[in-house]
Design a protein around this motif. Structure first.
Motif, PDB file in Angstrom:
ATOM      1  N   LEU A 126       0.817  -1.204   0.000  1.00 60.09           N
ATOM      2  CA  LEU A 126       0.000   0.000   0.000  1.00 60.09           C
ATOM      3  C   LEU A 126       0.857   1.263   0.000  1.00 60.09           C
ATOM      4  O   LEU A 126       0.540   2.249  -0.677  1.00 60.09           O
ATOM      5  N   LEU A 127       1.941   1.234   0.713  1.00 67.08           N
ATOM      6  CA  LEU A 127       2.836   2.382   0.742  1.00 67.08           C
ATOM      7  C   LEU A 127       3.469   2.597  -0.633  1.00 67.08           C
ATOM      8  O   LEU A 127       3.606   3.737  -1.090  1.00 67.08           O
ATOM      9  N   ILE A 128       3.840   1.501  -1.284  1.00 66.54           N
ATOM     10  CA  ILE A 128       4.415   1.633  -2.629  1.00 66.54           C
ATOM     11  C   ILE A 128       3.385   2.197  -3.601  1.00 66.54           C
ATOM     12  O   ILE A 128       3.677   3.107  -4.389  1.00 66.54           O
ATOM     13  N   LEU A 129       2.151   1.664  -3.549  1.00 65.26           N
ATOM     14  CA  LEU A 129       1.098   2.170  -4.426  1.00 65.26           C
ATOM     15  C   LEU A 129       0.804   3.644  -4.156  1.00 65.26           C
ATOM     16  O   LEU A 129       0.588   4.421  -5.096  1.00 65.26           O
ATOM     17  N   SER A 130       0.814   4.025  -2.898  1.00 69.57           N
ATOM     18  CA  SER A 130       0.555   5.427  -2.555  1.00 69.57           C
ATOM     19  C   SER A 130       1.654   6.329  -3.096  1.00 69.57           C
ATOM     20  O   SER A 130       1.385   7.424  -3.602  1.00 69.57           O
ATOM     21  N   LYS A 131       2.885   5.871  -3.029  1.00 72.04           N
ATOM     22  CA  LYS A 131       3.996   6.669  -3.561  1.00 72.04           C
ATOM     23  C   LYS A 131       3.913   6.776  -5.084  1.00 72.04           C
ATOM     24  O   LYS A 131       4.218   7.822  -5.656  1.00 72.04           O
ATOM     25  N   ILE A 132       3.496   5.694  -5.728  1.00 73.02           N
ATOM     26  CA  ILE A 132       3.331   5.757  -7.188  1.00 73.02           C
ATOM     27  C   ILE A 132       2.218   6.725  -7.547  1.00 73.02           C
ATOM     28  O   ILE A 132       2.345   7.538  -8.480  1.00 73.02           O
ATOM     29  N   ASP A 133       1.097   6.667  -6.825  1.00 78.45           N
ATOM     30  CA  ASP A 133      -0.012   7.587  -7.081  1.00 78.45           C
ATOM     31  C   ASP A 133       0.400   9.033  -6.847  1.00 78.45           C
ATOM     32  O   ASP A 133      -0.036   9.941  -7.559  1.00 78.45           O
TER      33      ASP A 133
END
Length: 400
Positions: free
Chosen positions: A238-245
Protein backbone atom coordinates in the motif's frame (compact mmCIF):
# COMPACT_ATOMS: atom_id res chain seq x y z
CA UNK A 1 -8.68 40.50 -42.20
CA UNK A 2 -10.31 37.08 -42.29
CA UNK A 3 -11.01 35.00 -45.41
CA UNK A 4 -14.57 36.29 -45.77
CA UNK A 5 -13.49 39.93 -45.49
CA UNK A 6 -10.65 39.32 -47.93
CA UNK A 7 -13.03 37.82 -50.49
CA UNK A 8 -15.46 40.74 -50.16
CA UNK A 9 -12.62 43.24 -50.53
CA UNK A 10 -11.32 41.46 -53.65
CA UNK A 11 -14.77 41.30 -55.28
CA UNK A 12 -15.61 44.94 -54.61
CA UNK A 13 -12.16 46.07 -55.81
CA UNK A 14 -12.61 44.15 -59.04
CA UNK A 15 -16.07 45.67 -59.59
CA UNK A 16 -14.85 49.21 -58.93
CA UNK A 17 -11.84 48.85 -61.21
CA UNK A 18 -14.00 47.36 -63.97
CA UNK A 19 -16.45 50.27 -63.73
CA UNK A 20 -13.60 52.79 -63.88
CA UNK A 21 -12.10 51.03 -66.91
CA UNK A 22 -15.46 50.99 -68.74
CA UNK A 23 -16.06 54.70 -68.04
CA UNK A 24 -12.54 55.67 -69.11
CA UNK A 25 -12.73 53.48 -72.20
CA UNK A 26 -16.06 55.02 -73.24
CA UNK A 27 -14.65 58.50 -72.65
CA UNK A 28 -11.58 57.78 -74.76
CA UNK A 29 -13.69 56.22 -77.50
CA UNK A 30 -16.03 59.25 -77.58
CA UNK A 31 -13.12 61.69 -77.66
CA UNK A 32 -11.52 59.71 -80.47
CA UNK A 33 -14.76 59.91 -82.49
CA UNK A 34 -14.94 63.66 -81.96
CA UNK A 35 -11.31 64.08 -82.87
CA UNK A 36 -11.69 62.00 -86.05
CA UNK A 37 -14.82 63.94 -87.00
CA UNK A 38 -13.07 67.28 -86.53
CA UNK A 39 -10.03 66.17 -88.51
CA UNK A 40 -12.22 64.84 -91.32
CA UNK A 41 -14.20 68.12 -91.40
CA UNK A 42 -10.96 70.11 -91.45
CA UNK A 43 -9.53 68.11 -94.38
CA UNK A 44 -12.77 68.40 -96.40
CA UNK A 45 -12.88 72.16 -95.77
CA UNK A 46 -9.26 72.63 -96.87
CA UNK A 47 -9.79 70.50 -99.98
CA UNK A 48 -13.04 72.26 -100.89
CA UNK A 49 -11.46 75.69 -100.48
CA UNK A 50 -8.73 74.64 -102.86
CA UNK A 51 -11.09 73.07 -105.39
CA UNK A 52 -14.87 73.15 -104.98
CA UNK A 53 -15.32 70.36 -107.55
CA UNK A 54 -13.79 67.67 -105.28
CA UNK A 55 -16.24 68.12 -102.35
CA UNK A 56 -18.39 65.17 -103.42
CA UNK A 57 -15.30 62.99 -103.95
CA UNK A 58 -13.99 63.78 -100.45
CA UNK A 59 -17.30 63.01 -98.73
CA UNK A 60 -17.63 59.80 -100.76
CA UNK A 61 -14.12 58.75 -99.69
CA UNK A 62 -15.22 59.03 -96.05
CA UNK A 63 -18.12 56.66 -96.65
CA UNK A 64 -16.49 54.08 -98.92
CA UNK A 65 -13.19 52.25 -98.46
CA UNK A 66 -10.87 52.18 -101.49
CA UNK A 67 -7.54 50.40 -101.10
CA UNK A 68 -6.06 52.17 -104.13
CA UNK A 69 -6.84 55.60 -102.72
CA UNK A 70 -5.57 54.52 -99.28
CA UNK A 71 -2.22 53.39 -100.68
CA UNK A 72 -1.89 56.54 -102.75
CA UNK A 73 -2.65 58.65 -99.69
CA UNK A 74 -0.04 56.81 -97.62
CA UNK A 75 2.61 57.55 -100.26
CA UNK A 76 1.74 61.24 -100.14
CA UNK A 77 1.94 61.26 -96.33
CA UNK A 78 5.27 59.46 -96.41
CA UNK A 79 6.66 62.22 -98.62
CA UNK A 80 5.99 64.68 -95.83
CA UNK A 81 7.35 62.41 -93.08
CA UNK A 82 4.04 61.12 -91.75
CA UNK A 83 4.37 57.36 -91.51
CA UNK A 84 1.79 54.92 -90.00
CA UNK A 85 3.47 54.88 -86.56
CA UNK A 86 3.78 58.63 -86.43
CA UNK A 87 2.22 60.51 -83.53
CA UNK A 88 2.21 63.79 -85.36
CA UNK A 89 -0.99 63.37 -87.29
CA UNK A 90 -3.29 62.65 -84.39
CA UNK A 91 -1.23 64.18 -81.59
CA UNK A 92 -4.31 64.71 -79.47
CA UNK A 93 -4.76 60.94 -79.23
CA UNK A 94 -1.50 60.64 -77.32
CA UNK A 95 -3.10 62.16 -74.25
CA UNK A 96 -5.86 59.58 -74.29
CA UNK A 97 -3.29 56.80 -74.72
CA UNK A 98 -1.39 58.06 -71.72
CA UNK A 99 -4.56 58.11 -69.66
CA UNK A 100 -5.28 54.53 -70.66
CA UNK A 101 -1.74 53.49 -69.75
CA UNK A 102 -2.04 55.15 -66.34
CA UNK A 103 -5.30 53.30 -65.69
CA UNK A 104 -3.75 49.99 -66.65
CA UNK A 105 -0.71 50.68 -64.45
CA UNK A 106 -3.05 51.60 -61.59
CA UNK A 107 -4.95 48.33 -62.00
CA UNK A 108 -1.74 46.31 -62.00
CA UNK A 109 -0.47 48.24 -58.97
CA UNK A 110 -3.67 47.61 -57.00
CA UNK A 111 -3.68 43.90 -57.70
CA UNK A 112 0.07 43.66 -57.01
CA UNK A 113 -0.45 45.41 -53.71
CA UNK A 114 -3.29 43.03 -52.90
CA UNK A 115 -1.16 39.97 -53.79
CA UNK A 116 1.81 41.20 -51.73
CA UNK A 117 -0.45 42.08 -48.80
CA UNK A 118 -2.07 38.65 -48.95
CA UNK A 119 1.29 36.85 -48.99
CA UNK A 120 2.67 39.03 -46.20
CA UNK A 121 -0.49 38.48 -44.12
CA UNK A 122 -0.20 34.70 -44.53
CA UNK A 123 3.48 34.80 -43.54
CA UNK A 124 2.69 36.84 -40.42
CA UNK A 125 -0.19 34.51 -39.49
CA UNK A 126 2.01 31.46 -39.95
CA UNK A 127 4.70 32.95 -37.70
CA UNK A 128 2.11 33.75 -35.03
CA UNK A 129 0.60 30.27 -35.22
CA UNK A 130 4.07 28.69 -35.06
CA UNK A 131 4.96 30.79 -32.01
CA UNK A 132 1.73 29.78 -30.22
CA UNK A 133 2.29 26.11 -31.14
CA UNK A 134 5.85 26.30 -29.77
CA UNK A 135 4.52 27.90 -26.62
CA UNK A 136 2.04 25.04 -26.09
CA UNK A 137 4.87 22.56 -26.67
CA UNK A 138 6.98 24.35 -24.03
CA UNK A 139 4.05 24.13 -21.60
CA UNK A 140 3.94 20.35 -22.07
CA UNK A 141 7.66 20.30 -21.30
CA UNK A 142 7.07 22.25 -18.08
CA UNK A 143 8.16 25.71 -19.28
CA UNK A 144 5.45 28.22 -18.38
CA UNK A 145 7.25 31.43 -19.37
CA UNK A 146 5.45 33.40 -22.08
CA UNK A 147 6.60 36.38 -24.14
CA UNK A 148 3.53 38.60 -24.41
CA UNK A 149 3.26 40.39 -27.77
CA UNK A 150 2.48 44.10 -27.54
CA UNK A 151 1.11 44.12 -31.10
CA UNK A 152 -2.65 43.90 -31.39
CA UNK A 153 -3.92 41.49 -34.04
CA UNK A 154 -6.56 38.81 -34.53
CA UNK A 155 -4.51 36.40 -32.39
CA UNK A 156 -4.31 38.74 -29.39
CA UNK A 157 -7.52 37.46 -27.79
CA UNK A 158 -6.36 33.86 -28.17
CA UNK A 159 -2.97 34.76 -26.73
CA UNK A 160 -4.56 36.48 -23.74
CA UNK A 161 -6.75 33.45 -23.03
CA UNK A 162 -3.73 31.16 -23.34
CA UNK A 163 -1.82 33.30 -20.88
CA UNK A 164 -4.68 33.18 -18.37
CA UNK A 165 -4.94 29.40 -18.78
CA UNK A 166 -1.18 29.02 -18.33
CA UNK A 167 -1.24 31.04 -15.14
CA UNK A 168 -4.01 28.82 -13.78
CA UNK A 169 -2.12 25.69 -14.81
CA UNK A 170 1.06 26.92 -13.16
CA UNK A 171 -0.73 27.71 -9.93
CA UNK A 172 -2.51 24.36 -10.03
CA UNK A 173 0.72 22.45 -10.70
CA UNK A 174 2.54 24.29 -7.96
CA UNK A 175 -0.28 23.52 -5.55
CA UNK A 176 -0.24 19.88 -6.67
CA UNK A 177 3.54 19.73 -6.16
CA UNK A 178 3.23 21.03 -2.61
CA UNK A 179 0.43 18.57 -1.86
CA UNK A 180 2.52 15.69 -3.20
CA UNK A 181 5.46 16.71 -1.06
CA UNK A 182 3.21 16.80 2.00
CA UNK A 183 1.75 13.41 1.07
CA UNK A 184 5.21 11.90 0.68
CA UNK A 185 6.21 13.20 4.09
CA UNK A 186 3.01 11.85 5.63
CA UNK A 187 3.58 8.48 3.95
CA UNK A 188 7.07 8.32 5.38
CA UNK A 189 5.70 9.04 8.86
CA UNK A 190 2.92 6.46 8.44
CA UNK A 191 5.43 3.89 7.22
CA UNK A 192 7.60 4.43 10.26
CA UNK A 193 4.64 4.32 12.64
CA UNK A 194 3.26 1.09 11.13
CA UNK A 195 6.49 -0.81 10.70
CA UNK A 196 7.61 -0.24 14.27
CA UNK A 197 4.74 -2.18 15.95
CA UNK A 198 4.75 -4.84 13.20
CA UNK A 199 8.46 -5.41 13.75
CA UNK A 200 7.90 -5.66 17.52
CA UNK A 201 5.10 -8.21 17.06
CA UNK A 202 7.27 -10.23 14.67
CA UNK A 203 10.07 -10.39 17.24
CA UNK A 204 7.68 -11.46 20.00
CA UNK A 205 6.17 -14.17 17.79
CA UNK A 206 9.65 -15.46 16.96
CA UNK A 207 10.39 -15.68 20.68
CA UNK A 208 7.15 -17.56 21.28
CA UNK A 209 7.85 -19.93 18.38
CA UNK A 210 11.30 -20.73 19.82
CA UNK A 211 9.77 -21.70 23.18
CA UNK A 212 8.40 -25.14 23.95
CA UNK A 213 4.75 -24.40 23.28
CA UNK A 214 2.61 -27.22 21.95
CA UNK A 215 -1.00 -27.93 21.14
CA UNK A 216 -3.53 -25.28 20.24
CA UNK A 217 -1.27 -22.50 21.49
CA UNK A 218 1.35 -23.43 18.87
CA UNK A 219 -1.30 -23.35 16.16
CA UNK A 220 -2.46 -19.94 17.31
CA UNK A 221 1.09 -18.62 17.29
CA UNK A 222 1.64 -19.96 13.77
CA UNK A 223 -1.59 -18.33 12.60
CA UNK A 224 -0.64 -15.01 14.19
CA UNK A 225 2.80 -15.20 12.55
CA UNK A 226 1.21 -15.73 9.12
CA UNK A 227 -1.18 -12.82 9.65
CA UNK A 228 1.67 -10.53 10.73
CA UNK A 229 3.62 -11.49 7.62
CA UNK A 230 0.53 -10.82 5.52
CA UNK A 231 -0.01 -7.47 7.26
CA UNK A 232 3.61 -6.51 6.67
CA UNK A 233 3.28 -7.30 2.94
CA UNK A 234 0.00 -5.41 2.72
CA UNK A 235 1.41 -2.29 4.42
CA UNK A 236 4.51 -2.32 2.22
CA UNK A 237 2.44 -2.74 -0.96
CA UNK A 238 0.00 0.00 0.00
CA UNK A 239 2.84 2.38 0.74
CA UNK A 240 4.41 1.63 -2.63
CA UNK A 241 1.10 2.17 -4.43
CA UNK A 242 0.55 5.43 -2.56
CA UNK A 243 4.00 6.67 -3.56
CA UNK A 244 3.33 5.76 -7.19
CA UNK A 245 -0.01 7.59 -7.08
CA UNK A 246 1.69 10.60 -5.53
CA UNK A 247 4.39 10.44 -8.23
CA UNK A 248 7.05 10.48 -5.54
CA UNK A 249 8.99 7.46 -6.81
CA UNK A 250 11.99 8.50 -8.87
CA UNK A 251 12.85 5.86 -11.45
CA UNK A 252 16.46 5.33 -12.52
CA UNK A 253 16.49 4.39 -16.19
CA UNK A 254 19.46 2.23 -17.11
CA UNK A 255 20.11 -0.57 -19.63
CA UNK A 256 18.74 -3.78 -18.08
CA UNK A 257 19.75 -7.28 -19.05
CA UNK A 258 16.43 -9.14 -19.22
CA UNK A 259 17.85 -12.51 -18.17
CA UNK A 260 19.61 -11.00 -15.15
CA UNK A 261 16.45 -9.07 -14.24
CA UNK A 262 14.30 -12.22 -14.22
CA UNK A 263 16.83 -14.23 -12.20
CA UNK A 264 16.99 -11.53 -9.52
CA UNK A 265 13.19 -11.16 -9.49
CA UNK A 266 12.40 -14.86 -8.95
CA UNK A 267 15.18 -15.55 -6.44
CA UNK A 268 12.97 -14.96 -3.34
CA UNK A 269 10.50 -17.57 -4.68
CA UNK A 270 12.98 -20.34 -5.51
CA UNK A 271 12.67 -22.14 -2.17
CA UNK A 272 8.87 -22.05 -2.25
CA UNK A 273 8.85 -23.30 -5.85
CA UNK A 274 11.15 -26.17 -4.91
CA UNK A 275 8.98 -26.97 -1.91
CA UNK A 276 5.96 -27.48 -4.22
CA UNK A 277 8.19 -29.43 -6.65
CA UNK A 278 7.36 -27.01 -9.42
CA UNK A 279 9.62 -26.51 -12.41
CA UNK A 280 10.74 -23.01 -13.41
CA UNK A 281 12.11 -22.54 -16.93
CA UNK A 282 13.83 -19.26 -17.84
CA UNK A 283 15.04 -18.56 -21.36
CA UNK A 284 18.79 -17.92 -21.34
CA UNK A 285 19.65 -15.13 -23.75
CA UNK A 286 21.89 -12.44 -22.28
CA UNK A 287 21.86 -10.29 -25.45
CA UNK A 288 18.48 -8.63 -24.87
CA UNK A 289 18.46 -5.26 -23.05
CA UNK A 290 15.96 -2.46 -22.49
CA UNK A 291 15.97 0.82 -20.55
CA UNK A 292 14.12 0.78 -17.24
CA UNK A 293 14.41 0.80 -13.47
CA UNK A 294 15.95 -2.50 -12.36
CA UNK A 295 14.66 -2.49 -8.77
CA UNK A 296 11.03 -1.61 -9.46
CA UNK A 297 10.77 -3.78 -12.57
CA UNK A 298 12.04 -6.80 -10.63
CA UNK A 299 9.40 -6.02 -7.97
CA UNK A 300 6.69 -6.11 -10.65
CA UNK A 301 7.92 -9.41 -12.11
CA UNK A 302 8.19 -10.92 -8.63
CA UNK A 303 4.49 -10.27 -7.97
CA UNK A 304 3.46 -11.80 -11.31
CA UNK A 305 5.58 -14.93 -10.83
CA UNK A 306 4.28 -15.18 -7.26
CA UNK A 307 0.74 -15.17 -8.65
CA UNK A 308 1.65 -18.00 -11.03
CA UNK A 309 3.29 -19.93 -8.19
CA UNK A 310 0.18 -19.63 -6.02
CA UNK A 311 -2.14 -20.85 -8.81
CA UNK A 312 0.05 -23.62 -10.16
CA UNK A 313 -0.40 -27.09 -8.57
CA UNK A 314 2.41 -29.18 -7.13
CA UNK A 315 4.80 -30.48 -9.78
CA UNK A 316 3.47 -27.81 -12.15
CA UNK A 317 5.47 -25.77 -14.66
CA UNK A 318 6.19 -22.03 -14.79
CA UNK A 319 8.04 -20.71 -17.83
CA UNK A 320 9.46 -17.26 -18.59
CA UNK A 321 10.31 -16.25 -22.14
CA UNK A 322 11.26 -12.90 -23.66
CA UNK A 323 11.91 -11.34 -27.04
CA UNK A 324 12.57 -7.98 -28.61
CA UNK A 325 11.46 -6.17 -31.77
CA UNK A 326 11.88 -2.61 -33.08
CA UNK A 327 8.78 -1.53 -31.13
CA UNK A 328 9.17 -3.05 -27.68
CA UNK A 329 10.69 -5.67 -25.38
CA UNK A 330 8.29 -8.45 -24.31
CA UNK A 331 8.47 -10.71 -21.26
CA UNK A 332 6.05 -13.67 -21.35
CA UNK A 333 5.26 -15.51 -18.10
CA UNK A 334 3.13 -18.69 -18.27
CA UNK A 335 1.95 -21.48 -15.99
CA UNK A 336 -0.11 -24.65 -16.37
CA UNK A 337 -2.54 -24.00 -13.54
CA UNK A 338 -6.30 -23.46 -13.68
CA UNK A 339 -6.04 -20.12 -15.47
CA UNK A 340 -8.51 -17.28 -14.98
CA UNK A 341 -12.26 -17.28 -14.82
CA UNK A 342 -13.50 -15.35 -17.87
CA UNK A 343 -15.46 -12.88 -15.78
CA UNK A 344 -12.35 -12.11 -13.70
CA UNK A 345 -10.01 -11.19 -16.60
CA UNK A 346 -11.19 -7.53 -16.97
CA UNK A 347 -10.65 -6.99 -13.20
CA UNK A 348 -7.38 -8.81 -12.58
CA UNK A 349 -5.38 -5.62 -12.13
CA UNK A 350 -7.98 -3.86 -9.99
CA UNK A 351 -6.82 -3.23 -6.43
CA UNK A 352 -8.18 -5.65 -3.81
CA UNK A 353 -10.05 -7.65 -6.43
CA UNK A 354 -10.10 -11.37 -5.66
CA UNK A 355 -11.04 -13.69 -8.48
CA UNK A 356 -12.86 -17.00 -8.33
CA UNK A 357 -9.59 -18.97 -8.29
CA UNK A 358 -7.75 -16.74 -5.79
CA UNK A 359 -6.15 -18.33 -2.77
CA UNK A 360 -7.65 -17.67 0.65
CA UNK A 361 -4.57 -15.68 1.76
CA UNK A 362 -4.60 -13.40 -1.30
CA UNK A 363 -5.19 -9.69 -0.66
CA UNK A 364 -5.67 -8.76 -4.34
CA UNK A 365 -2.96 -6.15 -4.54
CA UNK A 366 0.07 -7.83 -6.15
CA UNK A 367 -1.07 -7.60 -9.78
CA UNK A 368 -2.31 -4.03 -9.28
CA UNK A 369 1.12 -3.10 -7.95
CA UNK A 370 2.82 -4.71 -10.96
CA UNK A 371 0.51 -2.86 -13.34
CA UNK A 372 1.28 0.52 -11.73
CA UNK A 373 5.05 -0.05 -11.86
CA UNK A 374 5.01 -1.20 -15.49
CA UNK A 375 2.75 1.62 -16.68
CA UNK A 376 5.01 4.16 -15.00
CA UNK A 377 7.81 2.92 -17.29
CA UNK A 378 5.79 3.37 -20.51
CA UNK A 379 4.78 -0.27 -20.56
CA UNK A 380 1.69 -2.42 -20.42
CA UNK A 381 0.71 -5.86 -19.13
CA UNK A 382 -1.87 -8.24 -20.56
CA UNK A 383 -3.34 -11.31 -18.84
CA UNK A 384 -5.12 -14.10 -20.70
CA UNK A 385 -5.75 -17.84 -20.67
CA UNK A 386 -3.64 -20.19 -22.77
CA UNK A 387 -5.38 -22.41 -25.26
CA UNK A 388 -3.72 -25.43 -23.63
CA UNK A 389 -4.78 -24.32 -20.13
CA UNK A 390 -3.10 -22.10 -17.60
CA UNK A 391 -2.44 -18.38 -17.27
CA UNK A 392 -0.31 -16.18 -19.48
CA UNK A 393 1.06 -12.70 -18.74
CA UNK A 394 2.57 -10.55 -21.49
CA UNK A 395 4.64 -7.57 -20.35
CA UNK A 396 5.65 -4.96 -22.93
CA UNK A 397 8.21 -2.20 -22.44
CA UNK A 398 8.05 0.22 -25.39
CA UNK A 399 11.16 1.87 -26.73
CA UNK A 400 9.71 5.40 -26.74
Amino acid sequence: MNKKGMSIWLATSFIYITIVCVICGAFIYKQSENMFYEKAAQLIAVGTNANEDIEQDLVSALKNKNETDINSGKKILNQYGYIESSNFIFNTNQGFSNVLKVILILIVAIFSYFAVSLVASNIIKKKRIDSLAKYLYDINEGDYTMQIKSKEDEFSILEDELYKTVMMLRESREKERVEKENLCNNLADISHQLKTPITSMSLMIELLESSNIEGDEALYIGSISAQIERLNYLVSSLLILSKIDADSIQLEYKPINVYELICVAVEPLCLMIEKKKQQLFIKDNSEIFFNGDFHWTSEAILNIVKNCYEHTPDCGVISIDYKQDPLCTQIIIEDNGKGFDKKDIPHLFTRFYKGANSSKNSVGIGLALSMSIIKKQNGEIIALNKETGGAKFIIKFYRN
